[in-house]
Design a protein around this motif. Sequence first.
Motif, PDB file in Angstrom:
ATOM      1  N   UNK A  28       1.532  -2.585  -7.854  1.00 17.58           N
ATOM      2  CA  UNK A  28       1.142  -1.473  -6.979  1.00 17.58           C
ATOM      3  C   UNK A  28       1.736  -1.649  -5.586  1.00 17.58           C
ATOM      4  N   UNK A  29       1.704  -2.862  -5.057  1.00 20.34           N
ATOM      5  CA  UNK A  29       2.268  -3.118  -3.726  1.00 20.34           C
ATOM      6  C   UNK A  29       3.776  -2.891  -3.721  1.00 20.34           C
ATOM      7  N   UNK A  30       4.441  -3.372  -4.760  1.00 15.46           N
ATOM      8  CA  UNK A  30       5.894  -3.190  -4.823  1.00 15.46           C
ATOM      9  C   UNK A  30       6.258  -1.717  -4.965  1.00 15.46           C
ATOM     10  N   UNK A  31       5.480  -0.984  -5.744  1.00 18.03           N
ATOM     11  CA  UNK A  31       5.756   0.442  -5.928  1.00 18.03           C
ATOM     12  C   UNK A  31       5.465   1.252  -4.669  1.00 18.03           C
ATOM     13  N   UNK A  32       4.595   0.735  -3.803  1.00 15.00           N
ATOM     14  CA  UNK A  32       4.269   1.458  -2.570  1.00 15.00           C
ATOM     15  C   UNK A  32       5.431   1.445  -1.584  1.00 15.00           C
ATOM     16  N   UNK A  33       6.334   0.506  -1.767  1.00 18.14           N
ATOM     17  CA  UNK A  33       7.536   0.416  -0.936  1.00 18.14           C
ATOM     18  C   UNK A  33       7.208   0.266   0.554  1.00 18.14           C
ATOM     19  N   UNK A  34       6.122  -0.443   0.856  1.00 16.14           N
ATOM     20  CA  UNK A  34       5.709  -0.627   2.251  1.00 16.14           C
ATOM     21  C   UNK A  34       5.866  -2.072   2.722  1.00 16.14           C
ATOM     22  N   UNK A  35       6.349  -2.935   1.855  1.00 13.20           N
ATOM     23  CA  UNK A  35       6.446  -4.351   2.186  1.00 13.20           C
ATOM     24  C   UNK A  35       7.813  -4.677   2.771  1.00 13.20           C
ATOM     25  N   UNK A  36       7.841  -5.707   3.575  1.00 14.71           N
ATOM     26  CA  UNK A  36       9.112  -6.223   4.086  1.00 14.71           C
ATOM     27  C   UNK A  36       9.875  -6.858   2.926  1.00 14.71           C
ATOM     28  N   UNK A  37      11.183  -6.941   3.060  1.00 11.46           N
ATOM     29  CA  UNK A  37      12.033  -7.463   1.996  1.00 11.46           C
ATOM     30  C   UNK A  37      11.594  -8.859   1.557  1.00 11.46           C
ATOM     31  N   UNK A  38      11.357  -9.735   2.509  1.00  9.87           N
ATOM     32  CA  UNK A  38      10.979 -11.113   2.183  1.00  9.87           C
ATOM     33  C   UNK A  38       9.655 -11.162   1.419  1.00  9.87           C
ATOM     34  N   UNK A  39       8.720 -10.342   1.872  1.00 14.72           N
ATOM     35  CA  UNK A  39       7.426 -10.279   1.200  1.00 14.72           C
ATOM     36  C   UNK A  39       7.569  -9.689  -0.199  1.00 14.72           C
TER      37      UNK A  39
END
Length: 88
Positions: A28-39
Amino acid sequence: MEEAQKDATPIEELTFRQAMSELDGIVAKLESNTMELEDSLAAYERGVALLRALRGRLDDAQQKVDVLMGELEQDASDEEIDTNLHKA
């Protein structure tokens, strides 16, 4: 996220349900596309490790079921053989 990764429970200590829940959260977090690249990379890596562990557990469970089913089939065929011997 990197701090969370360092504090994450080791995968082998998670129950199957806990590991599935964590994997769902990562997706869900990855699909939200709100994370920094490293995270995102750290989360993806954890997700792959979780998926690998879950598949391994499923494979182990399937092998156990196959063994148990084989034992049941073996018992049934033994009874048939015994029955046939008594009839002779």
